[in-house]
Design a protein around this motif. Structure first.
Motif, PDB file in Angstrom:
ATOM      1  N   GLN A 169       0.822  -1.205   0.000  1.00 47.88           N
ATOM      2  CA  GLN A 169       0.000   0.000   0.000  1.00 47.88           C
ATOM      3  C   GLN A 169       0.861   1.262   0.000  1.00 47.88           C
ATOM      4  O   GLN A 169       0.540   2.248  -0.680  1.00 47.88           O
ATOM      5  CB  GLN A 169      -0.939   0.000   1.213  1.00 47.88           C
ATOM      6  N   TYR A 170       1.952   1.250   0.755  1.00 53.10           N
ATOM      7  CA  TYR A 170       2.876   2.379   0.732  1.00 53.10           C
ATOM      8  C   TYR A 170       3.483   2.538  -0.660  1.00 53.10           C
ATOM      9  O   TYR A 170       3.619   3.653  -1.169  1.00 53.10           O
ATOM     10  CB  TYR A 170       4.004   2.172   1.749  1.00 53.10           C
ATOM     11  N   ALA A 171       3.874   1.414  -1.270  1.00 53.72           N
ATOM     12  CA  ALA A 171       4.482   1.473  -2.596  1.00 53.72           C
ATOM     13  C   ALA A 171       3.529   2.086  -3.623  1.00 53.72           C
ATOM     14  O   ALA A 171       3.942   2.885  -4.483  1.00 53.72           O
ATOM     15  CB  ALA A 171       4.905   0.078  -3.035  1.00 53.72           C
ATOM     16  N   LYS A 172       2.259   1.720  -3.543  1.00 49.91           N
ATOM     17  CA  LYS A 172       1.267   2.283  -4.463  1.00 49.91           C
ATOM     18  C   LYS A 172       0.995   3.757  -4.170  1.00 49.91           C
ATOM     19  O   LYS A 172       0.720   4.538  -5.082  1.00 49.91           O
ATOM     20  CB  LYS A 172      -0.039   1.497  -4.366  1.00 49.91           C
ATOM     21  N   SER A 173       1.090   4.131  -2.902  1.00 46.08           N
ATOM     22  CA  SER A 173       0.793   5.499  -2.485  1.00 46.08           C
ATOM     23  C   SER A 173       1.918   6.469  -2.828  1.00 46.08           C
ATOM     24  O   SER A 173       1.672   7.653  -3.069  1.00 46.08           O
ATOM     25  CB  SER A 173       0.539   5.549  -0.975  1.00 46.08           C
ATOM     26  N   TRP A 174       3.163   5.960  -2.826  1.00 45.29           N
ATOM     27  CA  TRP A 174       4.330   6.826  -3.000  1.00 45.29           C
ATOM     28  C   TRP A 174       5.178   6.364  -4.186  1.00 45.29           C
ATOM     29  O   TRP A 174       6.193   5.677  -4.019  1.00 45.29           O
ATOM     30  CB  TRP A 174       5.193   6.819  -1.741  1.00 45.29           C
ATOM     31  N   PRO A 175       4.829   6.742  -5.396  1.00 46.48           N
ATOM     32  CA  PRO A 175       5.611   6.326  -6.562  1.00 46.48           C
ATOM     33  C   PRO A 175       7.026   6.895  -6.573  1.00 46.48           C
ATOM     34  O   PRO A 175       7.880   6.415  -7.330  1.00 46.48           O
ATOM     35  CB  PRO A 175       4.793   6.849  -7.749  1.00 46.48           C
ATOM     36  N   ASP A 176       7.286   7.904  -5.744  1.00 46.79           N
ATOM     37  CA  ASP A 176       8.623   8.502  -5.681  1.00 46.79           C
ATOM     38  C   ASP A 176       9.551   7.775  -4.710  1.00 46.79           C
ATOM     39  O   ASP A 176      10.733   8.118  -4.594  1.00 46.79           O
ATOM     40  CB  ASP A 176       8.527   9.975  -5.263  1.00 46.79           C
ATOM     41  N   VAL A 177       9.030   6.750  -4.005  1.00 45.36           N
ATOM     42  CA  VAL A 177       9.826   6.013  -3.026  1.00 45.36           C
ATOM     43  C   VAL A 177       9.752   4.521  -3.350  1.00 45.36           C
ATOM     44  O   VAL A 177       8.674   3.990  -3.606  1.00 45.36           O
ATOM     45  CB  VAL A 177       9.302   6.244  -1.590  1.00 45.36           C
ATOM     46  N   LYS A 178      10.899   3.841  -3.334  1.00 45.06           N
ATOM     47  CA  LYS A 178      10.919   2.389  -3.516  1.00 45.06           C
ATOM     48  C   LYS A 178      10.638   1.737  -2.168  1.00 45.06           C
ATOM     49  O   LYS A 178      11.400   1.913  -1.216  1.00 45.06           O
ATOM     50  CB  LYS A 178      12.285   1.918  -4.028  1.00 45.06           C
ATOM     51  N   VAL A 179       9.536   0.990  -2.080  1.00 44.86           N
ATOM     52  CA  VAL A 179       9.145   0.357  -0.816  1.00 44.86           C
ATOM     53  C   VAL A 179       8.962  -1.139  -1.055  1.00 44.86           C
ATOM     54  O   VAL A 179       8.105  -1.555  -1.833  1.00 44.86           O
ATOM     55  CB  VAL A 179       7.833   0.952  -0.268  1.00 44.86           C
ATOM     56  N   ASN A 180       9.759  -1.944  -0.382  1.00 40.66           N
ATOM     57  CA  ASN A 180       9.705  -3.395  -0.560  1.00 40.66           C
ATOM     58  C   ASN A 180       9.774  -4.111   0.780  1.00 40.66           C
ATOM     59  O   ASN A 180      10.231  -3.547   1.784  1.00 40.66           O
ATOM     60  CB  ASN A 180      10.862  -3.863  -1.449  1.00 40.66           C
TER      61      ASN A 180
END
Length: 231
Positions: A169-180
């Motif tokens: 959900q964070y990854a979808k919310s923040w396209p400017d940040v790589k979240v894995n």
């Protein structure tokens, strides 16, 4: 130079992640709740220590302020701090037990990420790695023969399932940040009485890989040292 902050970095997976990233050229800030252990770990690693209790708003805010003042910001946040919870039968688990586990493993990630996101967004290449677990995978816990399907730990597994969903959900919310999200696998740590067949180096392979991805790297993924995992 890449600046990385790791929570729960005074021992086990967090410590080994810090060691490997320093070796790879990162400036690493060791975060830990216990000031004495955290400072000792940082000294041994050649890193700087910042005290942080991921369950405490004031502590997290103070850590963010400290890093802002000293380093100016970070490029990589590794949410590693976690607890397993009580080793007791499911029918003995209480709401208080659940609150303790989720406050560290899930709410702690929200608390730390919220506080550090403004710093991350100043980076040219912001990265967040959430340390999850295959024990939180619906796929792996229903796959006969896998260790994840044999171990029963309702609160820990539920919390790690939440971590993985939070990551996507964070990854979808923040396209400017790589979240894995990373699954260390069954690694010999304090969590399992050092019974895991993997070394801490093997257990940190996925964490280190995701912490060092390039601008074309993935986001919203869940992987272990062998590749992507089923949800």
């Amino acid at each position: 130079m890449t600046t990385t902050f790791i929570t729960g970095a005074n021992k086990s997976l967090g410590y080994e992640t810090a060691r490997r990233l320093i070796e790879a050229g990162h400036t690493v800030i060791v975060g830990a709740r216990d000031a004495q252990r955290g400072a000792a770990a940082a000294e041994a690693l050649g890193a700087r220590f910042v005290q942080i209790d991921v369950t405490d708003d004031a502590s997290v805010a103070a850590a963010a302020d400290d890093i802002t003042a000293h380093e100016g910001g970070i490029d990589v946040l590794i949410n590693n701090a976690g607890v397993f919870g009580p080793h007791i039968p499911a029918d003995q688990l209480t709401a208080a037990d659940a609150t303790t586990v989720f406050d560290v493993n899930v709410v702690g990630i929200v608390r730390v990420t919220h506080a550090f996101l403004p710093m991350l967004r100043k980076s040219a290449h912001p990265v967040i790695v959430n340390v999850s677990s295959g024990m939180g995978s619906f796929t792996l816990t229903h796959e006969a023969g896998r260790i994840e399907a044999k171990n029963l730990a309702p609160l820990y597994t539920a919390s790690k399932a939440a971590v993985t969903m939070l990551t996507t959900q964070y990854a979808k919310s923040w396209p400017d940040v790589k979240v894995n999200a990373a699954d260390p696998g069954y690694t010999a740590t304090d969590f399992n009485g050092h019974s895991g067949p993997q070394t801490v180096t093997e257990g940190t392979d996925a964490i280190v890989e995701l912490a060092t991805i390039g601008t074309d790297g993935p986001t919203g993924t869940f992987r272990d040292r062998h590749g992507e995992l089923g949800w």
